[in-house]
Design a protein around this motif. Structure first.
Motif, PDB file in Angstrom:
ATOM      1  N   ASN A 105     -30.348  -8.528   0.650  1.00  0.00           N
ATOM      2  CA  ASN A 105     -29.049  -9.166   0.820  1.00  0.00           C
ATOM      3  C   ASN A 105     -27.918  -8.449   0.088  1.00  0.00           C
ATOM      4  OD1 ASN A 105     -29.746 -11.693   2.394  1.00  0.00           O
ATOM      5  ND2 ASN A 105     -31.183 -11.843   0.704  1.00  0.00           N
ATOM      6  N   LYS A 106     -28.277  -7.521  -0.813  1.00  0.00           N
ATOM      7  CA  LYS A 106     -27.270  -6.732  -1.511  1.00  0.00           C
ATOM      8  C   LYS A 106     -27.200  -5.302  -0.989  1.00  0.00           C
ATOM      9  CE  LYS A 106     -27.355  -7.104  -6.078  1.00  0.00           C
ATOM     10  NZ  LYS A 106     -27.929  -7.217  -7.453  1.00  0.00           N
ATOM     11  N   CYS A 107     -28.143  -4.947  -0.109  1.00  0.00           N
ATOM     12  CA  CYS A 107     -28.241  -3.572   0.396  1.00  0.00           C
ATOM     13  C   CYS A 107     -27.134  -3.293   1.412  1.00  0.00           C
ATOM     14  CB  CYS A 107     -29.611  -3.374   1.042  1.00  0.00           C
ATOM     15  SG  CYS A 107     -29.849  -1.749   1.784  1.00  0.00           S
ATOM     16  N   ILE A 108     -26.409  -2.198   1.224  1.00  0.00           N
ATOM     17  CA  ILE A 108     -25.314  -1.867   2.142  1.00  0.00           C
ATOM     18  C   ILE A 108     -25.821  -1.682   3.567  1.00  0.00           C
ATOM     19  CG2 ILE A 108     -23.663  -0.036   2.757  1.00  0.00           C
ATOM     20  CD1 ILE A 108     -22.919   0.167  -0.162  1.00  0.00           C
ATOM     21  N   ALA A 109     -27.014  -1.112   3.712  1.00  0.00           N
ATOM     22  CA  ALA A 109     -27.564  -0.943   5.063  1.00  0.00           C
ATOM     23  C   ALA A 109     -27.660  -2.282   5.782  1.00  0.00           C
ATOM     24  CB  ALA A 109     -28.938  -0.279   4.988  1.00  0.00           C
ATOM     25  N   PHE A 110     -28.029  -3.337   5.048  1.00  0.00           N
ATOM     26  CA  PHE A 110     -28.079  -4.684   5.629  1.00  0.00           C
ATOM     27  C   PHE A 110     -26.673  -5.247   5.813  1.00  0.00           C
ATOM     28  CE2 PHE A 110     -27.790  -9.241   4.472  1.00  0.00           C
ATOM     29  CZ  PHE A 110     -28.340  -9.785   5.631  1.00  0.00           C
ATOM     30  N   LEU A 111     -25.841  -5.099   4.793  1.00  0.00           N
ATOM     31  CA  LEU A 111     -24.502  -5.698   4.837  1.00  0.00           C
ATOM     32  C   LEU A 111     -23.681  -5.170   6.012  1.00  0.00           C
ATOM     33  CD1 LEU A 111     -23.689  -5.569   1.018  1.00  0.00           C
ATOM     34  CD2 LEU A 111     -24.181  -7.617   2.366  1.00  0.00           C
ATOM     35  N   THR A 112     -23.851  -3.897   6.349  1.00  0.00           N
ATOM     36  CA  THR A 112     -23.077  -3.333   7.473  1.00  0.00           C
ATOM     37  C   THR A 112     -23.473  -3.954   8.803  1.00  0.00           C
ATOM     38  OG1 THR A 112     -24.654  -1.496   7.744  1.00  0.00           O
ATOM     39  CG2 THR A 112     -22.706  -1.094   6.351  1.00  0.00           C
ATOM     40  N   GLN A 113     -24.635  -4.624   8.840  1.00  0.00           N
ATOM     41  CA  GLN A 113     -25.114  -5.211  10.090  1.00  0.00           C
ATOM     42  C   GLN A 113     -24.831  -6.707  10.200  1.00  0.00           C
ATOM     43  OE1 GLN A 113     -29.172  -3.639  11.229  1.00  0.00           O
ATOM     44  NE2 GLN A 113     -29.003  -2.617   9.247  1.00  0.00           N
ATOM     45  N   THR A 114     -24.291  -7.295   9.141  1.00  0.00           N
ATOM     46  CA  THR A 114     -23.960  -8.722   9.199  1.00  0.00           C
ATOM     47  C   THR A 114     -22.697  -8.917  10.037  1.00  0.00           C
ATOM     48  OG1 THR A 114     -22.680  -8.552   7.152  1.00  0.00           O
ATOM     49  CG2 THR A 114     -25.014  -9.177   6.959  1.00  0.00           C
ATOM     50  N   LYS A 115     -22.490 -10.137  10.520  1.00  0.00           N
ATOM     51  CA  LYS A 115     -21.376 -10.382  11.437  1.00  0.00           C
ATOM     52  C   LYS A 115     -20.238 -11.209  10.833  1.00  0.00           C
ATOM     53  CE  LYS A 115     -23.861  -9.890  15.805  1.00  0.00           C
ATOM     54  NZ  LYS A 115     -24.114 -10.442  17.149  1.00  0.00           N
ATOM     55  N   GLY A 116     -20.472 -11.791   9.672  1.00  0.00           N
ATOM     56  CA  GLY A 116     -19.445 -12.641   9.076  1.00  0.00           C
ATOM     57  C   GLY A 116     -18.523 -11.868   8.142  1.00  0.00           C
ATOM     58  N   PHE A 117     -17.791 -12.624   7.323  1.00  0.00           N
ATOM     59  CA  PHE A 117     -16.955 -11.991   6.303  1.00  0.00           C
ATOM     60  C   PHE A 117     -17.853 -11.366   5.247  1.00  0.00           C
ATOM     61  CE2 PHE A 117     -13.843 -15.094   7.933  1.00  0.00           C
ATOM     62  CZ  PHE A 117     -12.722 -14.274   8.060  1.00  0.00           C
ATOM     63  N   LEU A 118     -17.509 -10.167   4.830  1.00  0.00           N
ATOM     64  CA  LEU A 118     -18.251  -9.533   3.750  1.00  0.00           C
ATOM     65  C   LEU A 118     -17.739 -10.077   2.424  1.00  0.00           C
ATOM     66  CD1 LEU A 118     -20.455  -7.383   4.124  1.00  0.00           C
ATOM     67  CD2 LEU A 118     -18.804  -5.671   3.389  1.00  0.00           C
ATOM     68  N   LYS A 119     -18.643 -10.356   1.494  1.00  0.00           N
ATOM     69  CA  LYS A 119     -18.223 -10.842   0.186  1.00  0.00           C
ATOM     70  C   LYS A 119     -17.295  -9.828  -0.487  1.00  0.00           C
ATOM     71  CE  LYS A 119     -22.296 -13.682  -0.838  1.00  0.00           C
ATOM     72  NZ  LYS A 119     -23.450 -13.859  -1.755  1.00  0.00           N
ATOM     73  N   ASP A 120     -16.322 -10.337  -1.203  1.00  0.00           N
ATOM     74  CA  ASP A 120     -15.325  -9.469  -1.840  1.00  0.00           C
ATOM     75  C   ASP A 120     -15.966  -8.383  -2.690  1.00  0.00           C
ATOM     76  OD1 ASP A 120     -13.588 -11.216  -0.679  1.00  0.00           O
ATOM     77  OD2 ASP A 120     -12.738 -12.001  -2.533  1.00  0.00           O
ATOM     78  N   GLU A 121     -17.026  -8.724  -3.395  1.00  0.00           N
ATOM     79  CA  GLU A 121     -17.633  -7.782  -4.337  1.00  0.00           C
ATOM     80  C   GLU A 121     -18.227  -6.555  -3.657  1.00  0.00           C
ATOM     81  OE1 GLU A 121     -21.631  -9.578  -5.792  1.00  0.00           O
ATOM     82  OE2 GLU A 121     -20.586 -11.194  -4.736  1.00  0.00           O
ATOM     83  N   TYR A 122     -18.480  -6.651  -2.337  1.00  0.00           N
ATOM     84  CA  TYR A 122     -19.099  -5.530  -1.634  1.00  0.00           C
ATOM     85  C   TYR A 122     -18.111  -4.699  -0.816  1.00  0.00           C
ATOM     86  CZ  TYR A 122     -23.385  -8.073  -2.770  1.00  0.00           C
ATOM     87  OH  TYR A 122     -24.394  -8.722  -3.432  1.00  0.00           O
ATOM     88  N   ARG A 123     -16.912  -5.197  -0.618  1.00  0.00           N
ATOM     89  CA  ARG A 123     -15.991  -4.526   0.303  1.00  0.00           C
ATOM     90  C   ARG A 123     -15.642  -3.108  -0.130  1.00  0.00           C
ATOM     91  NH1 ARG A 123     -12.051  -9.608   2.207  1.00  0.00           N
ATOM     92  NH2 ARG A 123     -13.801 -10.955   2.785  1.00  0.00           N
ATOM     93  N   ALA A 124     -15.341  -2.943  -1.401  1.00  0.00           N
ATOM     94  CA  ALA A 124     -14.988  -1.610  -1.886  1.00  0.00           C
ATOM     95  C   ALA A 124     -16.202  -0.680  -1.914  1.00  0.00           C
ATOM     96  CB  ALA A 124     -14.373  -1.702  -3.280  1.00  0.00           C
ATOM     97  N   LYS A 125     -17.397  -1.264  -1.997  1.00  0.00           N
ATOM     98  CA  LYS A 125     -18.623  -0.470  -2.064  1.00  0.00           C
ATOM     99  C   LYS A 125     -18.951   0.180  -0.718  1.00  0.00           C
ATOM    100  CE  LYS A 125     -19.789  -2.128  -6.253  1.00  0.00           C
ATOM    101  NZ  LYS A 125     -19.896  -1.304  -7.464  1.00  0.00           N
TER     102      LYS A 125
END
Length: 379
Positions: free
Chosen positions: A212-232
């Motif tokens: 749930n913290k992995c960027i590879a996973f986060l790029t595949q989610t469809k909702g709003f990205l949590k603020d803490e990950y956007r710059a990452k």
């Protein structure tokens, strides 16, 4: 034909159809993996994309009654692009991870496995076979490890001595008994580079990933990205290669064994601004053949917006304003509003103030407020 002869014929045939590495494993239950998966589930570290039934993931007998052998295969993919286009201030570009270069690897691997199935059945017509790639229930990595394809690295990827971790994995279960190969000894040693380099700290420790913290996973989610990950996210549109790029076992590893895996630079490193308003038809035509398109265009567009914010690309402001005003999808409107605040400037501020009066969606309103706050801090 003896089991040893059959094994050698399968190995020889696999090479003839472009399988880079093949290994054989028993179809015994993966008891150790079962315990690890239970722990992952209890900790809430799973992505939700994987098979939820742990028994199916760890007991081949449930997938093919009478299973005795699992044949694991690996295909090496390129790590370097020939003549990659440069991202410039005038034309910023995003990036798809290497595992999404070329034709969708699911299709490539399925083709090889279908041929392998047909070959095995031609030799043993009464055999039962079942093959799977990635989306199947079994853990590709656990099978590959048992079959001697490679070891499970601290980055949770299969690392092969020949091709590093730049390999696609698949497997074929059969009720034919074939002598298993010997697993490879772990080669990571004291190295901890991948754990230290992970942008979000998703590698909680060597070999344990919080998906749930992995960027590879986060790029595949469809909702709003949590603020803490956007710059990452940087300019990543799909996937993340950081833990592969820092791995010493991948140093100078770059194989171009399969023409269908060669990347189209304009597809896997596309200009960002045109992605903002790409139609469904254009998206399918351009990105449909690659693995990174499987979740549709919305996650890619959201990630493109975040990448433009990362670059603080003023040339995107007009298009982002249009998205805030007109796009029917709250995630795209809201992310665009946040991006305008990040990029800054008078036009962005004026547009956000107008949007605040007009917007009815609470989540989008919250993103507009974040954008306006960033602009206030900039002033």
């Amino acid at each position: 034909m003896t089991g040893a002869q059959l094994k050698q014929e399968i190995i020889a045939y696999s090479k003839s159809i472009g399988i880079d590495k093949i290994g054989f494993a028993s179809a015994d239950p993966f008891d150790e993996l079962k315990e690890r998966l239970k722990t992952q589930q209890e900790l809430g570290y799973q992505s939700g994309f994987e098979e939820s039934d742990i028994e199916k993931r760890t007991n081949p007998e449930l997938l093919l009654p009478g299973a005795k052998t699992i044949i694991a295969v690996a295909l090496a993919y390129p790590s370097k692009m020939k003549n990659p286009p440069q991202s410039t201030k005038k034309e910023r570009r995003g990036l798809f991870a290497r595992a999404s270069w070329g034709t969708d690897y699911h299709d490539v691997l399925r083709d090889r496995l279908r041929k392998l199935e047909a070959f095995l059945l031609s030799k043993v017509p009464e055999a039962k076979v079942s093959s799977m790639v990635d989306t199947g229930a079994l853990s590709d990595r656990a099978v590959a490890e048992r079959a001697g394809i490679g070891w499970s690295g601290k980055n949770t990827m299969t690392i092969t001595p020949e091709f590093g971790s730049y390999v696609y994995l698949g497997e074929l279960i059969t009720n034919i008994l074939i002598e298993p190969d010997t697993p490879i000894e772990d080669g990571c040693g004291d190295c901890n580079l991948c754990v230290d380099a992970c942008p979000t700290g998703a590698l909680e420790q060597g070999g344990q990933l919080n998906a749930n913290k992995c960027i590879a996973f986060l790029t595949q989610t469809k909702g709003f990205l949590k603020d803490e990950y956007r710059a990452k996210l940087g300019n990543r549109l799909y996937g993340c290669d950081t833990c592969q790029l820092v791995c010493p076992k991948n140093k100078r590893v770059d194989f171009h064994n399969h023409p269908e895996m060669e990347p189209d630079p304009e597809v896997v490193k596309p200009k960002l601004v045109p992605l903002l308003k790409i139609s469904n038809r254009e998206f399918k035509e351009k990105f449909g053949p690659i693995a990174g398109s499987w979740r549709g265009k919305k996650p890619i567009q959201r990630n493109a917006i975040l990448a433009l914010a990362h670059y603080k690309d003023q040339s995107a402001v007009d298009d982002l304003i249009d998205l805030v005003e007109q796009d029917p999808r709250p995630v795209i409107r809201g992310t665009s509003a946040w991006a305008l605040g990040k990029i800054g400037g008078e036009r962005a501020g004026f547009a956000l103030k107008l949007a605040k009066k007009r917007e009815n969606d609470e989540e989008v309103q919250a993103e507009i407020d974040k954008g306006l706050k960033m602009l206030e801090n900039e002033a």
